[in-house]
Design a protein around this motif. Structure first.
Motif, PDB file in Angstrom:
ATOM      1  N   PRO A  89      18.431 -15.811  -1.279  1.00 54.50           N
ATOM      2  CA  PRO A  89      19.613 -15.062  -1.499  1.00 54.50           C
ATOM      3  C   PRO A  89      19.631 -13.633  -1.667  1.00 54.50           C
ATOM      4  O   PRO A  89      20.462 -12.950  -1.199  1.00 54.50           O
ATOM      5  N   VAL A  90      18.537 -13.369  -2.441  1.00 53.20           N
ATOM      6  CA  VAL A  90      18.262 -11.844  -2.739  1.00 53.20           C
ATOM      7  C   VAL A  90      18.020 -11.341  -1.444  1.00 53.20           C
ATOM      8  O   VAL A  90      18.399 -10.245  -1.182  1.00 53.20           O
ATOM      9  N   LEU A  91      17.122 -11.693  -0.951  1.00 51.37           N
ATOM     10  CA  LEU A  91      16.605 -10.877   0.567  1.00 51.37           C
ATOM     11  C   LEU A  91      17.747 -10.886   1.546  1.00 51.37           C
ATOM     12  O   LEU A  91      17.870  -9.910   2.158  1.00 51.37           O
ATOM     13  N   ALA A  92      18.589 -12.041   1.447  1.00 52.65           N
ATOM     14  CA  ALA A  92      19.860 -11.861   2.456  1.00 52.65           C
ATOM     15  C   ALA A  92      20.659 -10.814   2.026  1.00 52.65           C
ATOM     16  O   ALA A  92      21.494 -10.044   2.719  1.00 52.65           O
ATOM     17  N   ALA A  93      21.312 -10.829   0.630  1.00 50.72           N
ATOM     18  CA  ALA A  93      21.910  -9.919   0.005  1.00 50.72           C
ATOM     19  C   ALA A  93      21.529  -8.452   0.366  1.00 50.72           C
ATOM     20  O   ALA A  93      22.280  -7.549   0.501  1.00 50.72           O
ATOM     21  N   ALA A  94      20.115  -8.277   0.090  1.00 48.44           N
ATOM     22  CA  ALA A  94      19.628  -6.867   0.070  1.00 48.44           C
ATOM     23  C   ALA A  94      19.747  -6.318   1.847  1.00 48.44           C
ATOM     24  O   ALA A  94      19.855  -5.263   1.900  1.00 48.44           O
TER      25      ALA A  94
ATOM     26  N   ASP B 299      14.242  -1.196   1.402  1.00 48.44           N
ATOM     27  CA  ASP B 299      13.450  -2.211   2.136  1.00 48.44           C
ATOM     28  C   ASP B 299      13.541  -3.426   1.185  1.00 48.44           C
ATOM     29  O   ASP B 299      13.990  -3.509   0.278  1.00 48.44           O
ATOM     30  N   ALA B 300      13.454  -4.567   1.960  1.00 49.86           N
ATOM     31  CA  ALA B 300      13.565  -6.037   1.456  1.00 49.86           C
ATOM     32  C   ALA B 300      12.676  -6.730   2.227  1.00 49.86           C
ATOM     33  O   ALA B 300      12.449  -6.966   3.416  1.00 49.86           O
ATOM     34  N   VAL B 301      11.351  -7.122   1.426  1.00 51.99           N
ATOM     35  CA  VAL B 301      10.212  -7.721   1.959  1.00 51.99           C
ATOM     36  C   VAL B 301       9.898  -8.987   1.255  1.00 51.99           C
ATOM     37  O   VAL B 301      10.062  -9.139   0.153  1.00 51.99           O
ATOM     38  N   GLU B 302       9.416 -10.087   2.053  1.00 53.19           N
ATOM     39  CA  GLU B 302       8.799 -11.056   1.559  1.00 53.19           C
ATOM     40  C   GLU B 302       7.328 -11.071   1.976  1.00 53.19           C
ATOM     41  O   GLU B 302       6.708 -11.025   3.409  1.00 53.19           O
ATOM     42  N   GLU B 303       6.422 -10.836   0.803  1.00 54.50           N
ATOM     43  CA  GLU B 303       5.147 -10.580   1.058  1.00 54.50           C
ATOM     44  C   GLU B 303       4.224 -11.539   0.370  1.00 54.50           C
ATOM     45  O   GLU B 303       4.202 -11.495  -0.938  1.00 54.50           O
TER      46      GLU B 303
ATOM     47  N   ARG C 137       0.663  -1.359  -0.105  1.00 57.87           N
ATOM     48  CA  ARG C 137      -0.035  -0.042  -0.153  1.00 57.87           C
ATOM     49  C   ARG C 137       0.883   1.310  -0.237  1.00 57.87           C
ATOM     50  O   ARG C 137       0.580   2.338   0.454  1.00 57.87           O
ATOM     51  N   ARG C 138       2.014   1.097  -0.533  1.00 62.50           N
ATOM     52  CA  ARG C 138       3.035   2.320  -0.496  1.00 62.50           C
ATOM     53  C   ARG C 138       3.618   2.166  -1.879  1.00 62.50           C
ATOM     54  O   ARG C 138       3.940   3.463  -2.338  1.00 62.50           O
ATOM     55  N   TYR C 139       4.247   1.543  -2.355  1.00 65.46           N
ATOM     56  CA  TYR C 139       5.241   1.475  -3.617  1.00 65.46           C
ATOM     57  C   TYR C 139       4.149   1.294  -4.874  1.00 65.46           C
ATOM     58  O   TYR C 139       3.930   0.234  -5.164  1.00 65.46           O
TER      59      TYR C 139
ATOM     60  N   ASP D 250       3.115 -14.327  -2.072  1.00 62.59           N
ATOM     61  CA  ASP D 250       3.993 -14.825  -3.110  1.00 62.59           C
ATOM     62  C   ASP D 250       4.836 -13.953  -3.710  1.00 62.59           C
ATOM     63  O   ASP D 250       5.570 -14.293  -4.899  1.00 62.59           O
ATOM     64  N   LEU D 251       5.503 -12.737  -3.219  1.00 68.82           N
ATOM     65  CA  LEU D 251       6.184 -12.064  -3.726  1.00 68.82           C
ATOM     66  C   LEU D 251       7.521 -11.742  -2.887  1.00 68.82           C
ATOM     67  O   LEU D 251       7.187 -11.601  -1.646  1.00 68.82           O
ATOM     68  N   VAL D 252       8.576 -11.584  -3.358  1.00 67.85           N
ATOM     69  CA  VAL D 252       9.949 -10.911  -2.709  1.00 67.85           C
ATOM     70  C   VAL D 252      10.213  -9.742  -3.370  1.00 67.85           C
ATOM     71  O   VAL D 252      10.218  -9.713  -4.735  1.00 67.85           O
ATOM     72  N   TYR D 253      10.548  -8.541  -2.817  1.00 69.75           N
ATOM     73  CA  TYR D 253      10.724  -7.457  -3.638  1.00 69.75           C
ATOM     74  C   TYR D 253      11.898  -6.500  -2.647  1.00 69.75           C
ATOM     75  O   TYR D 253      11.728  -6.351  -1.456  1.00 69.75           O
ATOM     76  N   VAL D 254      12.725  -5.797  -3.526  1.00 66.99           N
ATOM     77  CA  VAL D 254      13.888  -5.179  -2.937  1.00 66.99           C
ATOM     78  C   VAL D 254      13.902  -3.821  -3.397  1.00 66.99           C
ATOM     79  O   VAL D 254      13.677  -3.361  -4.670  1.00 66.99           O
ATOM     80  N   VAL D 255      13.489  -2.752  -2.355  1.00 65.94           N
ATOM     81  CA  VAL D 255      13.425  -1.355  -2.966  1.00 65.94           C
ATOM     82  C   VAL D 255      14.436  -0.657  -2.567  1.00 65.94           C
ATOM     83  O   VAL D 255      15.429  -0.788  -1.498  1.00 65.94           O
ATOM     84  N   HIS D 256      15.233   0.142  -3.581  1.00 65.04           N
ATOM     85  CA  HIS D 256      16.355   1.212  -3.585  1.00 65.04           C
ATOM     86  C   HIS D 256      16.201   2.437  -4.011  1.00 65.04           C
ATOM     87  O   HIS D 256      15.311   2.660  -4.561  1.00 65.04           O
TER      88      HIS D 256
END
Length: 585
Positions: free
Chosen positions: A125-130, A146-150, A83-85, A152-158
């Motif tokens: 690995p992506v979540l851990a690296a982020a 931000d690095a979130v698993e929500e 509800r933000r990005y 069925d999605l994993v997303y990294v915000v930069h």
């Protein structure tokens, strides 16, 4: 010959070429911006960069791609995460993940987002690296927000840097100037050395990962995350990143890619070298000898050496020491354009040098009017007497003025003071009332960085500095020295008082002795100043409980608490921590 690093085996940039070994997969898609150029928030690759693993030498090599990677659910422009990005534009869709330009509606700023399915083999690995990269907090890297698993999605915000220019674009017109190449390799090497000291590696340093800001600073994006997205690993990560830095320097000096294949919009060296590496100063005339040898020392890591038999640099730390040992390369002197020679109009030999007067004319048919001629120059002796007379008068006038000044001082008077330019704060009419010492309400506070709003200094913690609780605090990012790692002149907090108010004192509490300035905007400033030039310095101080007083009360709406020197923390880095700020009238 030295084995090639990740920088050598990765595919090309937005031109669509590859390195001759990995071909684009059928579903590899790269989106372009409206003007047809590749959006710079992608890291420069176009094809499906295969996941990789290192061999016994530490070289990163592509591994077979998974037969079918789980795909994220269908997403489109306008979709919101948390509800933000709000997703705006897909800039890369590649091997089961996609990268987007998005908007953080909470902070009203552009961000970048990497998306992949939670079931993707690289999701963990992506979540851990982020999350590891986010803990570094070094402003020389594009920050992970931000690095979130929500679901069925994993997303990294930069961070998204719309005003920064990728190195691929800088190299499009030719090699970089010598001083600019020196600045790039210095800043990138120091940043990577700091990252490796924290146990982080990039493993995919390409021209698309290097951004130059409008202030001339170089920033690195994709630390650890880009490699994790593509499944790239290395047994010797420091060597891999060092070779990649050497390849970047080589490209900046020669406008060529040091290996055989074309890559990143640059021509390879196959027609000149075959399988060997040729020093940059033998590829292009005028290349700085020291930088040429530095590039070879970074890339040649199999026992071979550059022209003077220096030892290869196998880590960013060693490369940073080699750079420091070079004589400093200064920027070129600004070109001086001489003004055109002065030519007096109407100059006549033996006469005055003023513009020649047009002869007056009378009525039509009238006889010509006589034009008076300039008086002749004085003869030699008379002219000398006149010159000496004028000189004597000037000396007498100077002596009289000095005597009057001395007489004024002896009688206790004050000489007239010059009136240099003053800031708006100094020139404004001072309030008639005396300081009251009453608190002034702060309507809003926000973090302030001299390089713009895209560089956040923990903006989510700003409220802790004005909440009345001394146990909470706002803190800056951490730096490698008290002077902000020589990256900037300071950072701070802008306090919005809601309207122009009389203020006389700003009290600031710190964790650790900190140097701070009290700055204020002009009284008639209606909007938050966007740069440091919009503020004028009122006073300064240092300590843990600092009281900054104006000589006389002033009126302003915007106050800047500007940190100029940071204390050393228990973690061994430098960062400022403001526990509470109070403004008094």
């Amino acid at each position: 010959m030295a084995e090639r690093s990740t920088a050598a085996v990765d595919v090309a940039d937005g031109s669509g070429g590859t390195d001759g070994k990995d071909k684009p997969s059928a579903d590899a898609v790269e989106r372009t911006t409206a003007d047809g150029s590749t959006d710079h928030e992608d890291d420069g690759s176009t094809a499906a960069d295969a996941p990789g693993a290192s061999d016994s030498t530490g070289t990163v090599t592509p591994a077979p791609q998974p037969s079918r990677s789980p795909q994220p659910p269908g997403l489109h422009s306008g979709h919101k995460l948390a509800r933000r990005y709000r997703l705006e534009e897909c800039v890369t869709r590649l091997d089961g993940f996609s990268s987007w330009r998005a908007v953080d509606e909470k902070l009203r700023r552009a961000v970048g987002v990497h998306l992949l399915a939670a079931g993707h083999p690289r999701a963990r690995p992506v979540l851990a690296a982020a999350r590891s990269a986010a803990l570094l907090g070094d402003p020389r890297f594009v920050q992970v927000l931000d690095a979130v698993e929500e679901n069925d999605l994993v997303y990294v915000v930069h961070e998204w840097l719309p005003d920064a220019t990728p190195l691929t674009a800088l190299l499009a017109s030719g090699p970089l100037p010598t001083h600019e190449a020196y600045q790039l390799v210095t800043q990138i090497t120091q940043a990577m050395a700091a990252a490796h000291r924290e146990g982080l590696a990039h493993l995919r340093l390409t021209p698309g990962c290097i951004l130059r800001t409008a202030a001339g600073q170089y920033r690195i994006r994709g630390l650890a995350v880009n490699a994790a997205l593509r499944g790239i690993t290395s047994d010797h990560p420091q060597r891999t990143d060092t070779e990649a830095i050497g390849a970047l320097l080589y490209a900046c000096l020669t406008h060529r890619w040091p290996y055989g294949e074309d890559a990143y919009g640059l021509s390879g060296m196959a027609e000149l070298t075959g399988d060997s590496l040729v020093p940059p100063d033998q590829v292009r005339a005028g290349v700085h000898r020291g930088l040429s040898e530095l590039a070879m020392r970074a890339m040649v890591n199999d026992g071979a050496t550059a022209s003077r038999q220096e030892q290869p640099c196998t880590t960013p730390e060693e490369l940073a020491k080699a750079i420091a040992a070079l004589p400093r390369i200064r920027p070129p002197e600004p070109e001086f354009t001489a003004p055109p020679p002065y030519q007096a109009l109407g100059y006549r030999q033996g006469g005055h040098s003023g513009p020649a007067a047009r002869p007056p004319t009378g009525p039509v048919g009238a006889p010509p009017v006589a034009v008076p001629t300039a008086p002749p120059a004085l003869p030699g002796r008379a002219g000398k007497v006149l010159k000496w007379g004028v000189s004597a008068l000037l000396i007498a006038a100077l002596g009289l003025g000095s005597w009057q000044l001395a007489d004024t001082l002896l009688k206790g008077g004050e000489p007239p003071a010059p009136n240099p330019g003053k800031s708006g704060i100094e020139q404004q009419k001072q309030p008639d009332t005396a300081p009251t010492g009453k608190p002034v309400e702060i309507s809003l506070a926000k973090d302030f960085d001299p390089f713009g709003d895209d560089l956040s200094e923990n903006s989510d913690q700003v409220g802790n500095a004005i909440d009345g609780d001394a146990d909470t605090f706002w803190q800056t990012m951490y730096y490698n020295s008290a002077k902000f790692g020589n990256l900037k002149t300071g950072v701070g907090l802008i306090l919005d008082l809601g309207e122009s108010r009389q203020i006389s004192t700003v009290k600031v509490g710190f964790k650790g002795g900190t140097s701070v300035d009290f700055l204020a905007a002009d009284e008639d400033t209606a909007q938050t100043p966007g740069s440091l030039s919009g503020f004028s310095k009122v006073s300064s101080g240092s300590g843990t409980e600092v009281e900054l007083k104006a000589k006389k009360p002033i009126r302003t709406r915007y106050v800047l608490v500007w940190l100029t020197e940071l204390p050393l923390t228990a973690e061994g880095n430098y960062r400022g921590r403001i526990t509470e700020v109070e403004v008094l009238s």
